[in-house]
Design a protein around this motif. Structure first.
Motif, PDB file in Angstrom:
ATOM      1  N   PHE A  27       0.545   3.015   2.827  1.00 34.99           N
ATOM      2  CA  PHE A  27       1.561   2.289   2.068  1.00 34.99           C
ATOM      3  C   PHE A  27       2.899   2.987   2.244  1.00 34.99           C
ATOM      4  O   PHE A  27       2.967   4.210   2.278  1.00 34.99           O
ATOM      5  N   GLY A  28       3.959   2.174   2.310  1.00 37.93           N
ATOM      6  CA  GLY A  28       5.268   2.715   2.671  1.00 37.93           C
ATOM      7  C   GLY A  28       5.917   3.585   1.616  1.00 37.93           C
ATOM      8  O   GLY A  28       5.388   3.796   0.538  1.00 37.93           O
ATOM      9  N   GLY A  29       7.062   4.106   1.957  1.00 38.11           N
ATOM     10  CA  GLY A  29       7.856   4.919   1.033  1.00 38.11           C
ATOM     11  C   GLY A  29       7.408   6.376   1.012  1.00 38.11           C
ATOM     12  O   GLY A  29       6.979   6.928   2.022  1.00 38.11           O
ATOM     13  N   TYR A  30       7.495   6.971  -0.168  1.00 39.08           N
ATOM     14  CA  TYR A  30       7.185   8.382  -0.381  1.00 39.08           C
ATOM     15  C   TYR A  30       5.813   8.749   0.182  1.00 39.08           C
ATOM     16  O   TYR A  30       5.639   9.768   0.852  1.00 39.08           O
ATOM     17  N   SER A  35       2.834   7.437  12.628  1.00 38.17           N
ATOM     18  CA  SER A  35       2.713   6.942  11.262  1.00 38.17           C
ATOM     19  C   SER A  35       3.329   5.554  11.135  1.00 38.17           C
ATOM     20  O   SER A  35       4.429   5.303  11.603  1.00 38.17           O
ATOM     21  N   ILE A  36       2.582   4.644  10.511  1.00 39.15           N
ATOM     22  CA  ILE A  36       3.044   3.262  10.372  1.00 39.15           C
ATOM     23  C   ILE A  36       3.057   2.910   8.885  1.00 39.15           C
ATOM     24  O   ILE A  36       2.158   3.311   8.150  1.00 39.15           O
ATOM     25  N   GLU A  37       4.068   2.163   8.465  1.00 40.48           N
ATOM     26  CA  GLU A  37       4.110   1.689   7.076  1.00 40.48           C
ATOM     27  C   GLU A  37       3.367   0.380   6.990  1.00 40.48           C
ATOM     28  O   GLU A  37       3.585  -0.502   7.803  1.00 40.48           O
ATOM     29  N   GLN A  38       2.512   0.237   5.990  1.00 45.62           N
ATOM     30  CA  GLN A  38       1.846  -1.057   5.840  1.00 45.62           C
ATOM     31  C   GLN A  38       2.220  -1.667   4.491  1.00 45.62           C
ATOM     32  O   GLN A  38       2.358  -0.959   3.498  1.00 45.62           O
ATOM     33  N   PRO A  39       2.419  -3.007   4.482  1.00 42.14           N
ATOM     34  CA  PRO A  39       2.776  -3.636   3.213  1.00 42.14           C
ATOM     35  C   PRO A  39       1.559  -3.750   2.297  1.00 42.14           C
ATOM     36  O   PRO A  39       0.417  -3.665   2.765  1.00 42.14           O
ATOM     37  N   PHE A  75      -3.365 -11.027   5.776  1.00 42.47           N
ATOM     38  CA  PHE A  75      -3.128 -12.218   6.602  1.00 42.47           C
ATOM     39  C   PHE A  75      -2.622 -11.808   7.987  1.00 42.47           C
ATOM     40  O   PHE A  75      -3.118 -12.251   9.016  1.00 42.47           O
ATOM     41  N   GLN A  76      -1.620 -10.918   7.981  1.00 41.98           N
ATOM     42  CA  GLN A  76      -0.999 -10.511   9.248  1.00 41.98           C
ATOM     43  C   GLN A  76      -1.979  -9.720  10.108  1.00 41.98           C
ATOM     44  O   GLN A  76      -2.118  -9.953  11.304  1.00 41.98           O
ATOM     45  N   LEU A  77      -2.689  -8.797   9.446  1.00 41.06           N
ATOM     46  CA  LEU A  77      -3.602  -7.936  10.207  1.00 41.06           C
ATOM     47  C   LEU A  77      -4.711  -8.761  10.843  1.00 41.06           C
ATOM     48  O   LEU A  77      -5.066  -8.551  12.006  1.00 41.06           O
ATOM     49  N   ALA A 110      -4.354  -7.322  19.174  1.00 40.59           N
ATOM     50  CA  ALA A 110      -3.283  -6.326  19.108  1.00 40.59           C
ATOM     51  C   ALA A 110      -2.984  -5.908  17.674  1.00 40.59           C
ATOM     52  O   ALA A 110      -1.913  -6.174  17.147  1.00 40.59           O
ATOM     53  N   PRO A 111      -3.932  -5.248  16.997  1.00 38.65           N
ATOM     54  CA  PRO A 111      -3.624  -4.785  15.641  1.00 38.65           C
ATOM     55  C   PRO A 111      -2.518  -3.728  15.699  1.00 38.65           C
ATOM     56  O   PRO A 111      -2.496  -2.937  16.643  1.00 38.65           O
ATOM     57  N   PRO A 112      -1.599  -3.744  14.733  1.00 35.46           N
ATOM     58  CA  PRO A 112      -0.474  -2.805  14.800  1.00 35.46           C
ATOM     59  C   PRO A 112      -0.870  -1.356  14.519  1.00 35.46           C
ATOM     60  O   PRO A 112      -0.031  -0.471  14.652  1.00 35.46           O
TER      61      PRO A 112
END
Lengths: 370, 290
Positions: free
Chosen positions: A55-58, A81-85, A92-94, A102-104
């Motif tokens: 999860f994004g942010g801190y 490192s990737i941020e995920q919503p 849905f996106q994944l 092509a999963p991110p």
């Protein structure tokens, strides 16, 4: 021919002029390549890489700064490192990206309901238990057998009773205080994701089992409706609650223990209380989208995540509760109590939240908007 | 090659047609395709694990008759009408004043208004939350001025939501009205004044009739911009007045029910179109009468 249309270029210049400009560009390219050379890793190291999403942010910053480097040091595998919503859009996106091959990311961080949803969609890769020997280090509840070995507990976090000590005296010891006479005092998370469902079920109906039927859900939501006069803010976004806490808008409410600890560190005078019935415990799990090709690297990452060393780093830097028993960890009392508690905890009603998501959301909205 | 086969005026028309067709096509692509997708999902069976299932059902539309959804739709429309009216009520005199200023001041005002458009509505809603809070909010200024006895929190409330929305919409209103009001023939007002009309009378009988049409357009635009608003009511409003957009968001993202959320979106879209047509119709009737 190539540079005639570029802004600032002069088409009437001689061929020599153009050549010399190209020479400059070529020189610049070589210089740039030379400058960046020391940062190019050997080819075999570049091959050993993994994209991990949190999860994004801190949260994501702390993983990138403290956890992934330790993993890279231990295994030689570099982590991107990737941020995920959060929320439904992530799944849905994944799912679509995975179907397209092509999963991110190679590993993502899921809540338990997302684990079940992904499993129903054949989204996750099953793991070979023999390749994750450290799995046996996890607390026993995270080793319970499941229909598929497609997730590994990553970290836990608590929803506690976060209060503004100046506004609420004495400090509450039980969640039952929420139902006392405190008009317009609380900020409670709204909707089907709210921990207030488990809290109401535990305080008034002796446990979360009631949430496994629609009639039971109706009863629990009926109890939550009794809070309406006390709730000033039904928040959906944690930023709204944070602003409300910082500005004395609410005396307290349900909030994330880890975020509250960051707020305290930054000078906001809030207190995060583990009530005697327990805070609501949530766990995040690592899952691998089935189209990811980094199988070996993913297994090494999961095995690393199950080590006491990794869990200690997660507790110290990310502020999440470890998924390994305290006895196996080298954490000071202060480090442990900053992220967790030895007392009881209220478990999330995962199956009910999975099975009745839309029903709970509809009934909750009906209650809160009426 | 093809152009060679037709005569000159035809060729010109053809060229013009080709030139004008691409914005039309892109409009169809960017607006039409998402709309068709939304329509398709709204009649699909709900899939608790994924987005939707194959097949056709009107189940999601049947669920729209719930009183809380109709209430939310009413709240959306009511909020849009109020914000539209206030933003034109404030925007009109403000624009009038700006057009009467020196050129340099006009530019400063317009740049300032344009600059507020670059702020995200999330940021603006949170700023209002802080500004209306008990600790450092406006009420502290009121207390200092002796207007209030103790600071208090001014959220959540409908007033807070409307104030924030007017702030968001006002620049659009001013920018819509500015060209008309800056081209207004002030000789007509002076003539009215010379003939003995009071300033208010001159404004009401000369300026208002000349600018009714654009004012109505500004009103409709403010309404359409407001009707789908999400963040300000969520941050500053009471759940009892959460508009449709908030419920669509929670149905889709927390409730995992895309067909339900799509059907709700279609209802909101229909209401918005009716609202815009109604307002335009009212404006036309009024204009014809005047």
């Amino acid at each position: 021919m190539t540079d005639r249309n570029l802004p600032g270029s002069h088409s009437n210049q001689s061929g020599k002029g153009r050549t010399s400009r190209r020479a400059v560009l070529r020189g610049a390219g070589i210089a740039a390549a030379a400058l960046s050379m020391p940062f190019i890793r050997p080819v075999h190291a570049a091959d050993r890489s993994l994209k991990v999403a949190t999860f994004g942010g801190y949260f994501e910053h702390m993983f990138a700064e403290h956890i992934y480097p330790a993993f890279a040091k231990a295994t030689g595998i570099a982590v991107q490192s990737i941020e995920q919503p959060e929320g439904a859009q992530f799944m849905f996106q994944l799912n679509e990206a995975n179907k397209a091959g092509a999963p991110p990311m190679d590993i993502c961080c899921c809540d338990p309901v997302q684990v079940l949803r992904g499993r129903a969609q054949n989204l996750w890769r099953g793991f070979d238990p023999a390749r994750i020997p450290n799995f046996s280090q996890l607390s026993s509840k995270f080793q319970a057998s499941q229909p598929a070995f497609d997730n590994i507990a990553a970290m836990s976090w608590y929803m506690t009773f976060v209060i503004n000590p100046d506004e609420l005296k004495p400090a509450p010891e039980s969640w039952a205080v929420l139902w006392d006479e405190h008009p317009n005092a609380w900020g409670i998370e709204s909707g089907s994701v709210s921990p207030i469902l488990e809290i109401a079920a535990t305080i008034h109906f002796g446990g979360i089992d009631l949430l496994s039927t629609q009639e039971g859900i109706d009863k629990v939501i009926g109890k939550i409706a009794e809070l309406k006069g006390n709730v000033k803010l039904w928040w959906q976004d944690e930023g709204t609650m944070q602003t409300a806490l910082v500005n004395d808008e609410v005396a307290g409410g349900t909030y994330m223990h880890d975020t509250a600890m960051v707020m305290i560190k930054n000078g906001t005078p809030v207190r995060s209380i583990f009530p005697k019935e327990g805070a609501v415990e949530n766990t995040n799990f690592w899952c691998q989208p089935s189209a990811s090709t980094k199988i070996d690297e993913a297994l090494e990452f999961l095995n690393f995540s199950c080590t006491p060393e990794a869990q200690e780093l997660i507790a110290r830097f990310v502020g999440s509760a470890p998924v390994i028993d305290r006895g196996k960890l080298n954490l000071t009392d202060q480090e442990f109590t900053a992220v967790s508690s030895d007392g009881p905890s209220i478990q999330t009603a995962t199956q009910a939240r999975y099975q009745f998501t839309d029903y709970i959301e509809r009934q909750f909205t009906k209650m809160v908007t009426s | 090659m093809i152009l060679g086969l037709v005569n000159a005026p035809q060729a010109r028309r053809l060229r013009l047609g080709v030139l004008l067709s691409w914005p039309m096509l892109s409009l169809l692509g960017l607006g039409g395709i998402p709309f068709i997708l939304l329509l398709r999902i709204s009649v699909a069976p709900h899939d608790p694990n994924g987005m939707w299932m194959p097949g056709v059902t009107l189940h999601a539309y049947g669920a729209l008759a719930e009183p809380e959804l109709l209430g939310a739709l009413f709240d959306s429309v009511e909020m849009a009408v109020i914000v539209g009216a206030i933003s034109v009520g404030l925007g009109f005199p403000l624009t009038y004043l700006i057009t009467r200023m020196r050129r340099r001041l006009q530019v400063v005002w317009l740049v300032f208004l344009l600059a507020t458009l670059s702020l995200s509505d999330v940021l603006i809603a949170f700023s209002w939350q802080v500004m209306l809070s008990k600790r450092i909010g406006l009420s502290n200024i009121f207390v200092a001025l002796g207007l209030m006895s103790a600071p208090e929190s001014l959220t959540p409330s409908s007033g807070a939501v409307i104030a924030c929305l007017v702030y968001l919409v006002l620049p659009f209103t001013v920018l819509t009205l500015f060209p008309v009001l800056s081209r207004l023939n002030y000789d007509l007002i002076e003539a009215a004044r010379t003939l003995g009309a009071s300033p208010w009378r001159a404004f009401a009988s000369v300026v208002v009739p000349l600018t009714k049409g654009p004012a109505m357009i500004a009103f409709v635009m403010a309404m359409v911009l407001t009707v789908g608003t999400y963040v300000p009511p969520l941050v500053l409003g009471r759940p009892q007045h959460w508009p449709m957009a908030v419920l669509i968001g929670s149905t889709a993202l927390a409730g995992h029910d895309l067909p339900g959320a799509s059907a709700m979106s279609m209802l909101l879209l229909a209401a918005t179109v009716l609202l815009a047509i109604g307002a335009a119709q009212a404006a036309r009737t009024r204009l014809r009468k005047s």
